[in-house]
Design a protein around this motif. Structure first.
Motif, short mmCIF file in Angstrom:
data_model
loop_
_atom_site.label_atom_id
_atom_site.label_comp_id
_atom_site.label_asym_id
_atom_site.label_seq_id
_atom_site.Cartn_x
_atom_site.Cartn_y
_atom_site.Cartn_z
N LYS A 1 0.84 -1.19 0.00
CA LYS A 1 0.00 0.00 0.00
C LYS A 1 0.88 1.24 0.00
CE LYS A 1 -3.97 -2.11 2.34
NZ LYS A 1 -4.92 -2.01 3.47
N ILE A 2 0.68 2.07 -1.01
CA ILE A 2 1.41 3.34 -1.13
C ILE A 2 0.37 4.44 -1.15
CG2 ILE A 2 3.07 4.67 -2.48
CD1 ILE A 2 3.94 2.02 -3.78
N GLY A 3 0.13 5.04 0.03
CA GLY A 3 -0.97 5.99 0.13
C GLY A 3 -2.28 5.28 -0.18
N ASP B 1 6.73 8.92 -0.36
CA ASP B 1 5.57 8.02 -0.34
C ASP B 1 6.02 6.58 -0.08
OD1 ASP B 1 3.39 9.90 -0.96
OD2 ASP B 1 4.48 10.15 -2.83
N PHE B 2 7.24 6.26 -0.50
CA PHE B 2 7.89 5.00 -0.17
C PHE B 2 9.37 5.16 -0.44
CE2 PHE B 2 6.71 4.72 -4.56
CZ PHE B 2 7.56 3.83 -5.22
N ILE B 3 10.18 4.21 0.01
CA ILE B 3 11.63 4.29 -0.13
C ILE B 3 12.14 2.98 -0.72
CG2 ILE B 3 13.83 4.49 1.10
CD1 ILE B 3 12.27 6.01 3.31
N ILE C 1 14.84 1.75 8.15
CA ILE C 1 13.46 1.54 8.63
C ILE C 1 13.24 2.32 9.92
CG2 ILE C 1 11.87 -0.17 9.59
CD1 ILE C 1 13.00 -2.16 7.54
N ALA C 2 14.23 2.29 10.81
CA ALA C 2 14.11 3.04 12.08
C ALA C 2 14.13 4.54 11.82
CB ALA C 2 15.27 2.66 13.00
N CYS C 3 14.95 4.96 10.85
CA CYS C 3 15.09 6.38 10.53
C CYS C 3 13.79 6.99 10.01
CB CYS C 3 16.21 6.55 9.50
SG CYS C 3 16.25 8.13 8.66
N LYS C 4 13.06 6.25 9.19
CA LYS C 4 11.87 6.82 8.55
C LYS C 4 10.66 6.90 9.48
CE LYS C 4 9.59 2.67 7.62
NZ LYS C 4 8.19 2.27 7.59
N LYS C 5 10.75 6.26 10.64
CA LYS C 5 9.61 6.25 11.57
C LYS C 5 9.27 7.65 12.08
CE LYS C 5 9.98 1.44 13.02
NZ LYS C 5 10.24 0.48 14.14
N LYS D 1 5.45 12.26 12.02
CA LYS D 1 5.23 13.67 11.74
C LYS D 1 4.16 13.89 10.69
CE LYS D 1 7.53 17.97 10.48
NZ LYS D 1 8.82 18.69 10.31
N PHE D 2 4.19 13.07 9.63
CA PHE D 2 3.25 13.26 8.52
C PHE D 2 2.02 12.35 8.63
CE2 PHE D 2 7.19 15.04 6.93
CZ PHE D 2 6.76 16.19 6.29
N GLU D 3 1.99 11.56 9.70
CA GLU D 3 0.83 10.70 9.99
C GLU D 3 0.47 9.82 8.79
OE1 GLU D 3 -2.21 13.44 11.24
OE2 GLU D 3 -1.46 13.47 13.30
N ARG D 4 1.48 9.12 8.31
CA ARG D 4 1.28 8.22 7.17
C ARG D 4 2.38 7.17 7.18
NH1 ARG D 4 2.15 11.90 2.00
NH2 ARG D 4 1.75 9.91 0.99
N GLU D 5 2.10 6.04 6.59
CA GLU D 5 3.10 4.98 6.49
C GLU D 5 4.02 5.26 5.30
OE1 GLU D 5 1.42 1.11 6.41
OE2 GLU D 5 0.51 1.29 8.39
N ILE D 6 5.28 4.94 5.46
CA ILE D 6 6.25 5.07 4.37
C ILE D 6 6.81 3.67 4.12
CG2 ILE D 6 8.36 6.18 3.55
CD1 ILE D 6 7.90 8.37 5.64
N PRO D 7 6.23 2.92 3.18
CA PRO D 7 6.72 1.57 2.91
C PRO D 7 8.18 1.57 2.46
CG PRO D 7 4.60 1.97 1.87
CD PRO D 7 5.09 3.29 2.34
#
Length: 364
Positions: A14-16, A166-168, A202-206, A211-217
Motif C-alpha cells: 500500500k502506497i498511500g 511516499d515509499f523508499i 526503517i528506524a530512521c523513517k519512523k 510527523k506526517f501521519e502516514r506509512e512510508i513503505p
C-alpha cells in the motif's frame, strides 16, 4: 511449473491510497530493457511494473536528431500502453535517473501521463517533490543505499516542501546497473552489512511517519532472486522487494532475444564491476566491448544528450550508444548491465510463470 495457480496471501503493498496486490516491484532497466511490454505484464500479475525513461525513445523516428522530444513522446506512449496491458491490475510507474540531462522534463511528462509512481536514483532526487507538484496523484520514492542518504533526502523534503517520501527503495550492493557504493566497498560485498543498513533506514523513517501521519513503505532491492530472499527482506521489516535481472529472461521483456540469451548463458565469472561515464561504478556482463574500453578510450562521435554532467571529449565511451547497441542485439559490442545473481538465470520464462514461482516460494 505445476498447473496450480498461486495467489499472494501476505500483505499487499500500500502506497498511500494506491495498492498492489503483490509487493513485488519490477526494477527499471534502461536503455529499452523495461518498457511497456514488461511493465504492463508485471502489473497485470498484481505487481508494480516500472518503465525506465533513460533514452526510452531510442527507436522512435527522429531520435538521432531530437532525443529529448522522442523520449517525451515515448514516455507518454509506453505508460499508456503498459496500462492497457495491465487491464487495471497492479501499478505502473517509471524510474527516472537524477543524472539525466532532461530529468525535469521526464518527471513532468510522467506525471502528465498518469504514472502511478516515480522511483528516482543515480543521484539524490532533492527537487523531486517540487517537480511533481503538491496535488499530484503520482507517488514518489528515492533510491537510497545508506541511512545517511535517507536522512539527507527526508530532511530536505521536509524542510523545503513540507512533505515526505511516499515509499523508499533501498538498493543493495548486489544490484545491477549503477551502484550507490564505492569501488572499495564493492571489492568485498560480503563485508557490507546491508541487513543492518536496511534496519537502520526503517528506524530512521519512523520519525517522518509520525510527523506526517502516514506509512512510508520500504522496498528492498539488489540481489533479490527468489522467495527465500523475499521472505528475508520482509523479516527485516521491509514492505516489499524490487527485482530486476530475473525479468530480463522473460518473453515479455522489451530487450532483443540476443540480449535475453546473454543473461541465460552468463556465468558468475562473466560479471564484473565497471566504471560508468556517469561517474559511478556499475555491474555488467564481460564482453568484447568491456575489454576494448579497458585498453583505450572510445571516441565519441555523436552526443545523445543523455547525462547532465557528461563531457563527450572526456568520457571513455558513449553510454547511450553502448546501451542501445546491446538492447538491439549486438551483445558483443554493447554494454549489458546486470545484477550479481544473473549467473543463476538459466532459462527463458514468462512474467506470469516467474511471478507464480516467486509467490509460491514465498508462501513455502
Amino acid at each position: 511449473m505445476a498447473a496450480e495457480e498461486y495467489r499472494w496471501t501476505g500483505k499487499p503493498l500500500k502506497i498511500g491510497e494506491l495498492e498492489a496486490e503483490v509487493p513485488i516491484i519490477q526494477g527499471g532497466m534502461g536503455v529499452g530493457i523495461s518498457r511497456s511490454s514488461l511493465a504492463g505484464a508485471v502489473a497485470k500479475e498484481g505487481g508494480v511494473g516500472i518503465i525506465s525513461t533513460a533514452q526510452i525513445g531510442y527507436d522512435e523516428d527522429g531520435f538521432e536528431e531530437d532525443q529529448a522530444g522522442c523520449n517525451r513522446l515515448a514516455i507518454r506512449r509506453h505508460l499508456a500502453r503498459a496500462k492497457e496491458i495491465a487491464c487495471g491490475n497492479g501499478l505502473i510507474g517509471v524510474n527516472i535517473m537524477v543524472a539525466l540531462k532532461h530529468y525535469k522534463e521526464h518527471v513532468k511528462e510522467a506525471v502528465a501521463a498518469g504514472a502511478d509512481v516515480i522511483i528516482s536514483g543515480a543521484g539524490l532526487p532533492m527537487k523531486l517533490p517540487e517537480l511533481v507538484g503538491e496535488t499530484c496523484r503520482t507517488k514518489i520514492a528515492p533510491i537510497v543505499s545508506s541511512k545517511r542518504a535517507t536522512q539527507l533526502i527526508l530532511k530536505m523534503w521536509d524542510h523545503h516542501y513540507k512533505r515526505t517520501a511516499d515509499f523508499i527503495v533501498i538498493e543493495g550492493p548486489k544490484a545491477g546497473g549503477h551502484l550507490g557504493f564505492s569501488d572499495e566497498q564493492l571489492k568485498d560485498v560480503g563485508a557490507i552489512d546491508f541487513d543492518g543498513e536496511v534496519q537502520q533506514i526503517i528506524a530512521c523513517k519512523k520519525a517522518y511517519e509520525e510527523k506526517f501521519e502516514r506509512e512510508i513503505p520500504v522496498i528492498v532491492a539488489g540481489g533479490i532472486y527468489d522467495g527465500k530472499d523475499i521472505c528475508h527482506a520482509l523479516e527485516l521489516g521491509a514492505d516489499g522487494v524490487q527485482i530486476a535481472s530475473r525479468f530480463v529472461a522473460t518473453e515479455e521483456c522489451d530487450a532483443s532475444e540476443a540480449y535475453k540469451q546473454a543473461y541465460i548463458q552468463a556465468k558468475n565469472e562473466d560479471i564484473e564491476i565497471i566504471k560508468s561515464p556517469v561517474g559511478m561504478p556499475g555491474r555488467a556482463l564481460r564482453n568484447a566491448f568491456l575489454e576494448r574500453i579497458k585498453g583505450s578510450k572510445q571516441s565519441v562521435l555523436k552526443c545523445y544528450n543523455c547525462l547532465e554532467k557528461c563531457n563527450p571529449a572526456k568520457v571513455p565511451y558513449c553510454i547511450t550508444k553502448a546501451l542501445i547497441d546491446a538492447v538491439k542485439g549486438d551483445v558483443k559490442n554493447g554494454l549489458i548491465f546486470c545484477g550479481a545473481n544473473t549467473g543463476r538465470i538459466h532459462e527463458m520464462t514468462t512474467v506470469h510463470q516467474l511471478m507464480q514461482e516467486l509467490i509460491a516460494e514465498t508462501a513455502v
